[in-house]
Design a protein around this motif. Structure first.
Motif, PDB file in Angstrom:
ATOM      1  N   ALA A 162     108.841  31.074 114.792  1.00 29.76           N
ATOM      2  CA  ALA A 162     108.571  32.599 115.185  1.00 29.76           C
ATOM      3  C   ALA A 162     108.048  32.634 116.533  1.00 29.76           C
ATOM      4  N   SER A 163     108.275  33.827 117.140  1.00 28.82           N
ATOM      5  CA  SER A 163     107.574  33.971 118.629  1.00 28.82           C
ATOM      6  C   SER A 163     107.314  35.481 118.781  1.00 28.82           C
ATOM      7  N   TRP A 164     106.598  35.942 119.548  1.00 31.71           N
ATOM      8  CA  TRP A 164     106.042  37.375 119.836  1.00 31.71           C
ATOM      9  C   TRP A 164     105.549  37.752 121.393  1.00 31.71           C
ATOM     10  N   ASN A 165     105.418  38.713 121.441  1.00 28.99           N
ATOM     11  CA  ASN A 165     105.227  39.310 122.746  1.00 28.99           C
ATOM     12  C   ASN A 165     104.265  40.451 122.679  1.00 28.99           C
ATOM     13  N   ALA A 166     103.063  40.054 123.126  1.00 27.83           N
ATOM     14  CA  ALA A 166     101.757  41.265 122.783  1.00 27.83           C
ATOM     15  C   ALA A 166     100.834  41.447 123.648  1.00 27.83           C
ATOM     16  N   ARG A 167      99.986  42.406 123.598  1.00 25.95           N
ATOM     17  CA  ARG A 167      98.896  42.711 124.554  1.00 25.95           C
ATOM     18  C   ARG A 167      97.576  42.627 123.612  1.00 25.95           C
ATOM     19  N   THR A 168      96.758  42.028 124.005  1.00 24.61           N
ATOM     20  CA  THR A 168      95.445  41.919 123.021  1.00 24.61           C
ATOM     21  C   THR A 168      94.283  42.231 123.986  1.00 24.61           C
ATOM     22  N   PRO A 169      93.792  43.281 124.281  1.00 30.51           N
ATOM     23  CA  PRO A 169      92.710  43.708 124.892  1.00 30.51           C
ATOM     24  C   PRO A 169      91.351  42.675 124.591  1.00 30.51           C
ATOM     25  N   PRO A 170      90.428  42.579 125.283  1.00 30.76           N
ATOM     26  CA  PRO A 170      88.948  42.102 124.918  1.00 30.76           C
ATOM     27  C   PRO A 170      88.660  42.681 123.651  1.00 30.76           C
ATOM     28  N   GLY A 171      88.325  41.926 122.528  1.00 31.86           N
ATOM     29  CA  GLY A 171      87.826  42.277 121.360  1.00 31.86           C
ATOM     30  C   GLY A 171      88.854  42.678 120.451  1.00 31.86           C
ATOM     31  N   THR A 172      90.170  42.077 120.391  1.00 34.89           N
ATOM     32  CA  THR A 172      91.355  42.083 119.984  1.00 34.89           C
ATOM     33  C   THR A 172      91.744  40.676 119.636  1.00 34.89           C
ATOM     34  N   TRP A 173      92.715  40.602 118.645  1.00 37.34           N
ATOM     35  CA  TRP A 173      93.657  39.506 118.298  1.00 37.34           C
ATOM     36  C   TRP A 173      94.805  39.714 117.346  1.00 37.34           C
ATOM     37  N   ILE A 174      95.809  38.718 117.194  1.00 37.48           N
ATOM     38  CA  ILE A 174      96.859  38.967 116.306  1.00 37.48           C
ATOM     39  C   ILE A 174      96.937  37.656 115.491  1.00 37.48           C
ATOM     40  N   GLN A 175      97.288  37.823 114.204  1.00 37.76           N
ATOM     41  CA  GLN A 175      97.741  36.829 113.367  1.00 37.76           C
ATOM     42  C   GLN A 175      99.340  37.124 113.053  1.00 37.76           C
ATOM     43  N   VAL A 176     100.173  36.105 112.994  1.00 33.39           N
ATOM     44  CA  VAL A 176     101.492  36.080 112.553  1.00 33.39           C
ATOM     45  C   VAL A 176     101.660  35.323 111.337  1.00 33.39           C
ATOM     46  N   GLU A 177     102.037  35.716 110.548  1.00 35.56           N
ATOM     47  CA  GLU A 177     102.658  34.932 109.301  1.00 35.56           C
ATOM     48  C   GLU A 177     104.267  35.219 108.971  1.00 35.56           C
ATOM     49  N   LEU A 178     104.644  34.086 108.061  1.00 32.28           N
ATOM     50  CA  LEU A 178     106.005  34.038 107.744  1.00 32.28           C
ATOM     51  C   LEU A 178     105.882  33.862 106.234  1.00 32.28           C
ATOM     52  N   ARG A 179     107.171  34.423 105.370  1.00 31.29           N
ATOM     53  CA  ARG A 179     107.183  34.200 104.077  1.00 31.29           C
ATOM     54  C   ARG A 179     108.729  33.930 103.940  1.00 31.29           C
ATOM     55  N   ALA A 180     108.951  32.982 103.526  1.00 27.64           N
ATOM     56  CA  ALA A 180     110.445  32.580 103.156  1.00 27.64           C
ATOM     57  C   ALA A 180     110.790  32.826 101.677  1.00 27.64           C
ATOM     58  N   THR A 181     112.328  33.203 101.460  1.00 27.50           N
ATOM     59  CA  THR A 181     112.715  32.944 100.006  1.00 27.50           C
ATOM     60  C   THR A 181     113.842  31.888 100.135  1.00 27.50           C
ATOM     61  N   TYR A 182     113.699  30.824  99.475  1.00 27.81           N
ATOM     62  CA  TYR A 182     114.462  29.581  99.301  1.00 27.81           C
ATOM     63  C   TYR A 182     115.882  29.872  98.714  1.00 27.81           C
ATOM     64  N   THR A 183     116.665  28.902  98.905  1.00 27.81           N
ATOM     65  CA  THR A 183     118.194  29.247  98.197  1.00 27.81           C
ATOM     66  C   THR A 183     118.292  29.248  96.890  1.00 27.81           C
ATOM     67  N   ASP A 184     117.127  28.638  96.192  1.00 27.79           N
ATOM     68  CA  ASP A 184     117.173  28.705  94.837  1.00 27.79           C
ATOM     69  C   ASP A 184     116.452  30.028  94.065  1.00 27.79           C
ATOM     70  N   GLY A 185     115.986  30.879  94.981  1.00 29.65           N
ATOM     71  CA  GLY A 185     115.440  32.222  94.681  1.00 29.65           C
ATOM     72  C   GLY A 185     113.758  32.236  94.489  1.00 29.65           C
ATOM     73  N   SER A 186     113.239  31.134  94.749  1.00 29.66           N
ATOM     74  CA  SER A 186     111.938  31.264  94.562  1.00 29.66           C
ATOM     75  C   SER A 186     111.203  31.375  96.226  1.00 29.66           C
ATOM     76  N   ARG A 187     109.898  31.803  96.422  1.00 27.69           N
ATOM     77  CA  ARG A 187     109.408  32.049  97.471  1.00 27.69           C
ATOM     78  C   ARG A 187     108.279  31.162  97.663  1.00 27.69           C
ATOM     79  N   SER A 188     107.997  31.148  99.289  1.00 29.54           N
ATOM     80  CA  SER A 188     107.094  30.372  99.834  1.00 29.54           C
ATOM     81  C   SER A 188     105.773  31.325  99.873  1.00 29.54           C
ATOM     82  N   PRO A 189     104.611  30.700  99.977  1.00 28.93           N
ATOM     83  CA  PRO A 189     103.626  31.423 100.193  1.00 28.93           C
ATOM     84  C   PRO A 189     103.763  32.145 101.701  1.00 28.93           C
ATOM     85  N   TRP A 190     102.771  32.947 102.039  1.00 33.18           N
ATOM     86  CA  TRP A 190     102.467  33.285 103.360  1.00 33.18           C
ATOM     87  C   TRP A 190     102.154  32.189 104.247  1.00 33.18           C
ATOM     88  N   PHE A 191     102.742  31.550 105.146  1.00 34.36           N
ATOM     89  CA  PHE A 191     102.133  30.724 106.084  1.00 34.36           C
ATOM     90  C   PHE A 191     101.949  31.439 107.376  1.00 34.36           C
TER      91      PHE A 191
END
Length: 464
Positions: free
Chosen positions: A128-157
């Motif tokens: 994953a990649s991102w472009n953002a602006r985070t003024p003082p007093g702020t931040w971000i978290q980026v997560e990814l959740r995948a679905t596998y080819t057998d239909g099951s899902r990963s947790p949020w990473f």
């Protein structure tokens, strides 16, 4: 010489051995039903590679319509020439203990979750990649959740906890996340055992925007994307025929990482550890952007090229303990006026030539023995260079920051050798150990409003 192994875990070898399981921290845990039934209303990826055989798929959310297709919880879309998501009204509060400062503080939160995206080909890796602006007093978290080819899902990473500054939190990746089927190391989610046939069939991205409670400031995210790929195992690649890039050399500034050796141990001590920010700074300045005198005021005035020190500080990943986090470099580039930064993979040297002809430098990631790249004079377990052009014969002109001084940064490398060390996925070390290669990973930075030729090149390689 052979350079020490970098702190980036070598992906294929290390992931296969990973056994520790972890999920997102409790403060950010989500219910399984969260955004699980969203449909991807976007068919395909604009500007995808010609043909359906390319094993790389880059998808980004950048436009007004893109952001409205996601599910928001407390976020809103900021209009304008660069629409993005920001906190409209907080929907929760979390306590976050920074693992690198041990400071615990409350943060108001709001979230945005993308539609599910199905790459054209199931993937073994996603970055994953991102472009953002985070003024003082702020931040971000980026997560990814995948679905596998057998239909099951990963947790949020967690794919990154990021701020453009370092006063509120320490910018950090989160290692040792695994569900026993895939794992996150630094900046890459990878299937643990590709030989099993298991693949990542689709994914969603989730943004958590955080700010100091009671404040009205907000981070704004303008681009959120991911590169999904399934590059076949290969120790070498066929030599390509020189094409449209022959005889073109872009006037990219030349900076050596080596003149910074020993500077700022808290940002990994300069020298060979700073190839990534040095390359990033070269390209940022090629596009006419640079830090201000005020930005550089913290740097020792006796140091040459203080902008490289600045880039190192603001790409530094406290978990990785280095400046080589790929998405953190792209995000840093995008903190400059109207700049875009992405991480992707290219199919080969033809794509690089297309970009060079359009005036877009390419920062490539590779590893090699000293005997595998004539003229380098060193070996490395991981190194970034900036391809700035091609000779009339099609050999690669690179700004190689692993040079003793700025004047010697320009190098010419044999095309076939450069292709192999950059595009392969498997290699042997000097002592015979099997390790992975990056399979064509690169950083691409360009202005928000590229020229017509630049836009066509970016569309052709699938990132615009």
């Amino acid at each position: 010489m052979t350079r020490p192994t970098p702190r980036r875990t070598v992906l294929a070898a290390a992931i296969a051995a990973a056994t520790a399981a972890a999920t997102a921290p409790r403060a950010f845990a989500a219910s399984d039903a969260d955004a699980c039934d969203l449909a991807d209303e976007v068919a395909g990826t604009p500007g995808a590679h010609d043909g359906d055989a390319a094993p790389v798929d880059y998808r980004a959310w950048t436009r007004w319509a893109d952001w409205h297709r996601g599910r928001d919880s407390g976020t809103g879309v900021v209009p304008g020439p660069r629409p993005g998501v920001a906190i409209l009204r907080p929907t929760g509060t979390v306590e976050y203990t920074d693992p690198h400062t041990r400071i615990t503080a409350p943060w108001e939160t709001a979230t945005w979750t993308s539609p599910e995206h199905t790459p054209r080909h199931p993937a073994t890796e996603i970055v994953a990649s991102w472009n953002a602006r985070t003024p003082p007093g702020t931040w971000i978290q980026v997560e990814l959740r995948a679905t596998y080819t057998d239909g099951s899902r990963s947790p949020w990473f967690v794919m990154g906890r990021w701020a453009s500054g370092d006063a509120d939190i320490r910018r950090t990746s989160v290692d040792d996340q695994s569900d026993g089927r895939s794992s996150v190391w630094t900046d890459t989610l990878s299937v643990d055992d590709p030989a099993s046939g298991l693949r990542l069939a689709s994914y969603r991205l989730r943004l958590t925007l955080l700010r100091t409670p009671g404040s009205r400031v907000t981070p704004t995210v303008w681009r959120l994307g991911a590169m999904a790929s399934d590059i076949p195992d290969r120790f070498t690649v066929p030599a390509s025929v020189p094409g449209v890039g022959r005889g073109i050399e872009l006037p990219v500034p030349r900076y050596s990482q080596e003149i910074h050796k020993g500077q700022y141990p808290q940002y990994d001590n300069g020298g060979e550890a700073w190839c990534s920010p040095t390359g990033s700074q070269m390209v940022i300045e090629y596009w006419g952007r640079e830090p201000t005198a005020a930005d550089l005021a913290w740097v020792d005035p006796s140091y040459a090229d203080p902008q490289v020190d600045h880039a190192a500080r603001f790409t530094y990943d406290s978990q990785y303990e280095g400046c080589g986090n790929w998405p953190f470099n792209a995000a840093y580039a995008a903190t400059y006026r109207d700049m875009v930064g992405v991480i992707t993979r290219l199919r080969g040297m033809g794509d690089v030539e297309l970009l060079i002809r359009a005036g877009i430098p390419v920062i490539t990631s590779q590893s090699f023995l000293a005997t595998e790249l004539d003229g380098a004079g060193y070996g490395t377990s991981g190194h970034l260079m900036c391809v700035v052009g091609f000779t009339a014969d099609g050999d690669v002109i690179a700004n190689d920051p692993a040079s003793p001084d700025d004047a010697s940064v320009r190098r010419v490398y044999k095309r076939s050798q450069f292709e192999t060390i950059w595009l392969r996925t498997k290699r042997y070390t000097a002592d015979g150990q099997l390790r992975s290669g990056t399979g064509g990973v690169c950083y691409l930075y360009w202005p928000l409003r590229p020229s017509g030729r630049q836009a066509r090149a970016l569309q052709r390689i699938g990132v615009l």
